[in-house]
Design a protein around this motif. Sequence first.
Motif, PDB file in Angstrom:
ATOM      1  N   MET A   1       5.834  18.474   0.014  1.00 36.29           N
ATOM      2  CA  MET A   1       4.914  17.887  -0.971  1.00 36.29           C
ATOM      3  C   MET A   1       4.660  16.422  -0.685  1.00 36.29           C
ATOM      4  O   MET A   1       3.523  15.939  -0.735  1.00 36.29           O
ATOM      5  CB  MET A   1       5.485  18.041  -2.387  1.00 36.29           C
ATOM      6  N   ALA A   2       5.731  15.678  -0.389  1.00 43.12           N
ATOM      7  CA  ALA A   2       5.599  14.250  -0.115  1.00 43.12           C
ATOM      8  C   ALA A   2       4.752  14.018   1.131  1.00 43.12           C
ATOM      9  O   ALA A   2       3.876  13.142   1.157  1.00 43.12           O
ATOM     10  CB  ALA A   2       6.979  13.616   0.053  1.00 43.12           C
ATOM     11  N   ASP A   3       4.992  14.812   2.173  1.00 44.80           N
ATOM     12  CA  ASP A   3       4.246  14.656   3.417  1.00 44.80           C
ATOM     13  C   ASP A   3       2.754  14.894   3.210  1.00 44.80           C
ATOM     14  O   ASP A   3       1.911  14.138   3.711  1.00 44.80           O
ATOM     15  CB  ASP A   3       4.799  15.630   4.459  1.00 44.80           C
ATOM     16  N   LEU A   4       2.413  15.946   2.439  1.00 44.70           N
ATOM     17  CA  LEU A   4       1.002  16.247   2.187  1.00 44.70           C
ATOM     18  C   LEU A   4       0.354  15.131   1.359  1.00 44.70           C
ATOM     19  O   LEU A   4      -0.801  14.747   1.606  1.00 44.70           O
ATOM     20  CB  LEU A   4       0.888  17.586   1.454  1.00 44.70           C
ATOM     21  N   SER A   5       1.087  14.592   0.391  1.00 46.88           N
ATOM     22  CA  SER A   5       0.567  13.499  -0.443  1.00 46.88           C
ATOM     23  C   SER A   5       0.287  12.256   0.404  1.00 46.88           C
ATOM     24  O   SER A   5      -0.750  11.606   0.253  1.00 46.88           O
ATOM     25  CB  SER A   5       1.567  13.157  -1.554  1.00 46.88           C
ATOM     26  N   ILE A   6       1.209  11.935   1.300  1.00 51.12           N
ATOM     27  CA  ILE A   6       1.054  10.761   2.155  1.00 51.12           C
ATOM     28  C   ILE A   6      -0.163  10.907   3.066  1.00 51.12           C
ATOM     29  O   ILE A   6      -0.946   9.963   3.239  1.00 51.12           O
ATOM     30  CB  ILE A   6       2.342  10.535   2.973  1.00 51.12           C
ATOM     31  N   LYS A   7      -0.348  12.084   3.631  1.00 55.56           N
ATOM     32  CA  LYS A   7      -1.505  12.306   4.506  1.00 55.56           C
ATOM     33  C   LYS A   7      -2.814  12.121   3.737  1.00 55.56           C
ATOM     34  O   LYS A   7      -3.780  11.557   4.259  1.00 55.56           O
ATOM     35  CB  LYS A   7      -1.429  13.697   5.120  1.00 55.56           C
ATOM     36  N   TYR A   8      -2.844  12.593   2.483  1.00 54.52           N
ATOM     37  CA  TYR A   8      -4.053  12.421   1.667  1.00 54.52           C
ATOM     38  C   TYR A   8      -4.336  10.941   1.428  1.00 54.52           C
ATOM     39  O   TYR A   8      -5.484  10.485   1.549  1.00 54.52           O
ATOM     40  CB  TYR A   8      -3.872  13.146   0.332  1.00 54.52           C
ATOM     41  N   LEU A   9      -3.311  10.178   1.082  1.00 54.32           N
ATOM     42  CA  LEU A   9      -3.492   8.754   0.820  1.00 54.32           C
ATOM     43  C   LEU A   9      -3.962   8.031   2.076  1.00 54.32           C
ATOM     44  O   LEU A   9      -4.847   7.165   2.017  1.00 54.32           O
ATOM     45  CB  LEU A   9      -2.178   8.150   0.307  1.00 54.32           C
ATOM     46  N   GLN A  10      -3.395   8.384   3.211  1.00 56.62           N
ATOM     47  CA  GLN A  10      -3.819   7.759   4.477  1.00 56.62           C
ATOM     48  C   GLN A  10      -5.269   8.077   4.800  1.00 56.62           C
ATOM     49  O   GLN A  10      -6.026   7.192   5.216  1.00 56.62           O
ATOM     50  CB  GLN A  10      -2.901   8.225   5.613  1.00 56.62           C
ATOM     51  N   GLU A  11      -5.660   9.324   4.582  1.00 56.90           N
ATOM     52  CA  GLU A  11      -7.043   9.722   4.849  1.00 56.90           C
ATOM     53  C   GLU A  11      -8.024   8.965   3.971  1.00 56.90           C
ATOM     54  O   GLU A  11      -9.185   8.751   4.352  1.00 56.90           O
ATOM     55  CB  GLU A  11      -7.206  11.225   4.621  1.00 56.90           C
ATOM     56  N   ASN A  12      -7.575   8.555   2.787  1.00 60.95           N
ATOM     57  CA  ASN A  12      -8.445   7.851   1.849  1.00 60.95           C
ATOM     58  C   ASN A  12      -8.209   6.333   1.861  1.00 60.95           C
ATOM     59  O   ASN A  12      -8.634   5.625   0.941  1.00 60.95           O
ATOM     60  CB  ASN A  12      -8.241   8.409   0.440  1.00 60.95           C
ATOM     61  N   ASN A  13      -7.533   5.855   2.920  1.00 60.81           N
ATOM     62  CA  ASN A  13      -7.308   4.417   3.136  1.00 60.81           C
ATOM     63  C   ASN A  13      -6.621   3.739   1.957  1.00 60.81           C
ATOM     64  O   ASN A  13      -6.926   2.593   1.603  1.00 60.81           O
ATOM     65  CB  ASN A  13      -8.645   3.723   3.441  1.00 60.81           C
ATOM     66  N   ILE A  14      -5.704   4.453   1.323  1.00 62.86           N
ATOM     67  CA  ILE A  14      -4.908   3.892   0.229  1.00 62.86           C
ATOM     68  C   ILE A  14      -3.545   3.521   0.813  1.00 62.86           C
ATOM     69  O   ILE A  14      -2.851   4.377   1.357  1.00 62.86           O
ATOM     70  CB  ILE A  14      -4.748   4.913  -0.908  1.00 62.86           C
ATOM     71  N   ASN A  15      -3.176   2.243   0.734  1.00 66.10           N
ATOM     72  CA  ASN A  15      -1.910   1.829   1.355  1.00 66.10           C
ATOM     73  C   ASN A  15      -1.003   1.040   0.421  1.00 66.10           C
ATOM     74  O   ASN A  15       0.048   0.554   0.843  1.00 66.10           O
ATOM     75  CB  ASN A  15      -2.168   1.017   2.630  1.00 66.10           C
ATOM     76  N   LYS A  16      -1.403   0.899  -0.848  1.00 65.89           N
ATOM     77  CA  LYS A  16      -0.590   0.171  -1.815  1.00 65.89           C
ATOM     78  C   LYS A  16      -0.499   1.013  -3.089  1.00 65.89           C
ATOM     79  O   LYS A  16      -1.506   1.219  -3.766  1.00 65.89           O
ATOM     80  CB  LYS A  16      -1.205  -1.197  -2.099  1.00 65.89           C
ATOM     81  N   VAL A  17       0.698   1.521  -3.388  1.00 63.97           N
ATOM     82  CA  VAL A  17       0.844   2.512  -4.464  1.00 63.97           C
ATOM     83  C   VAL A  17       2.030   2.158  -5.363  1.00 63.97           C
ATOM     84  O   VAL A  17       3.137   1.912  -4.881  1.00 63.97           O
ATOM     85  CB  VAL A  17       1.064   3.929  -3.885  1.00 63.97           C
ATOM     86  N   ALA A  18       1.780   2.161  -6.668  1.00 62.82           N
ATOM     87  CA  ALA A  18       2.852   2.011  -7.654  1.00 62.82           C
ATOM     88  C   ALA A  18       3.340   3.408  -8.038  1.00 62.82           C
ATOM     89  O   ALA A  18       2.534   4.290  -8.358  1.00 62.82           O
ATOM     90  CB  ALA A  18       2.341   1.272  -8.878  1.00 62.82           C
ATOM     91  N   ILE A  19       4.650   3.599  -7.994  1.00 60.86           N
ATOM     92  CA  ILE A  19       5.248   4.891  -8.333  1.00 60.86           C
ATOM     93  C   ILE A  19       5.986   4.746  -9.657  1.00 60.86           C
ATOM     94  O   ILE A  19       6.916   3.955  -9.780  1.00 60.86           O
ATOM     95  CB  ILE A  19       6.216   5.359  -7.230  1.00 60.86           C
ATOM     96  N   ILE A  20       5.548   5.515 -10.656  1.00 64.15           N
ATOM     97  CA  ILE A  20       6.185   5.486 -11.981  1.00 64.15           C
ATOM     98  C   ILE A  20       6.792   6.858 -12.230  1.00 64.15           C
ATOM     99  O   ILE A  20       6.082   7.872 -12.235  1.00 64.15           O
ATOM    100  CB  ILE A  20       5.156   5.158 -13.084  1.00 64.15           C
ATOM    101  N   THR A  21       8.087   6.909 -12.437  1.00 59.99           N
ATOM    102  CA  THR A  21       8.746   8.205 -12.607  1.00 59.99           C
ATOM    103  C   THR A  21       9.716   8.199 -13.779  1.00 59.99           C
ATOM    104  O   THR A  21      10.348   7.179 -14.063  1.00 59.99           O
ATOM    105  CB  THR A  21       9.511   8.615 -11.330  1.00 59.99           C
ATOM    106  N   GLU A  22       9.812   9.319 -14.439  1.00 56.54           N
ATOM    107  CA  GLU A  22      10.804   9.466 -15.498  1.00 56.54           C
ATOM    108  C   GLU A  22      12.177   9.651 -14.875  1.00 56.54           C
ATOM    109  O   GLU A  22      12.322  10.133 -13.748  1.00 56.54           O
ATOM    110  CB  GLU A  22      10.470  10.659 -16.390  1.00 56.54           C
TER     111      GLU A  22
END
Length: 362
Positions: free
Chosen positions: A147-168
């Motif tokens: 899941m993490a790998d697929l998410s990262i590939k999507y973000l890279q494809e969309n030129n997103i390189n700065k992400v805030a992660i909020i988790t419970e």
Amino acid sequence: MKKVLLGMVLALGLAACGDKAETPKENEKPVVKIGVILPLSGNSADVGEMAKKAIDLAKENISENTKYEYKFIVEDDQFKSAVTANIVNKFVFHDKVNAILTYYAPAGLVVSPIAEQHRIPHFGNTWEENVANGNYNFIQYTTMEAMADLSIKYLQENNINKVAIITEVRGTSEKFASLLNVMMKEAGFITQYETFNRGERDFRILIEKLKGKGFEYFMVNSIRPEFDIIVKQLNEAGISNENIMGAGGDAISDMSLYEGIVFSGSSIGTKKFQDMFEKKYKQGIGYGAVISYDLANLVVSAFENKYQEKQIPTSEQIIEYLNGLQTYECGAGECEMTSSGYIVNEPILRKVINGKYEVIRQ
């Protein structure tokens, strides 16, 4: 292989499923009792009801020519661990079930040690690996790494390189978010990792702090109601849903709040399964449906394949069958049984478009 039972247990036949079944009358099939624990009320009622519908669909598809009659005993745990504990004790000592299905990690973690103690095959709709501890517990989902790998590939494809992660702060949610954070940093992303406790309702200060640091894309790793609250407060702060990613996510009655959000998760099923479900229930579908459907079918398949004339197979015979599985066809497409009792599906990314999930990556 983890799930190898001691020969002594097999020889003694301790806690055999067959011991729990009533002797059938002449020309009657022996009855296999399957206890089902779902959140059918409270904040998770939508997903619990969807899982119930999927299990009902599996029941309808059971052939009339089966060797056993299958009785599904469904109980609502309200997504409360204390209620789950009461239900599983009822299943063990009153209903004398031959197998148990659960939904979500909290229920699975309550049931897992009890199922192990009483040698009852237990199948959890969750990715919490600890639910699969022991010889008698199994889970189905996709892996966190995939899941993490697929998410990262999507973000890279969309030129997103700065992400805030909020988790419970909750077992699987925090574990996945932490893994994602590590993998994203290794891939060159700039991240900030923030946690909160279940029950929190005001995230506005946190959101403004993250915005002040230049974060405009948010990974929100939680379930309802906190997930919904965070999304609303992100929207109020000017963050559109196009800049939000969730983990998991299931179909609910009103998807309008999620329009435009991308969710990573497990397979929502083959087109054949989706068409069958949507034709019957006239509603969208989430991963929780196909996994519940698959687990119900897996239980039936195990008992049918270990048929014993006029009696129910022992738990040990059912586990023997499950241990012999590797890759098999299922509603999710292809299921892979691992030696740890983790039934693995492929990961996908879904986006809410016009009020429905659309698969955008797999």
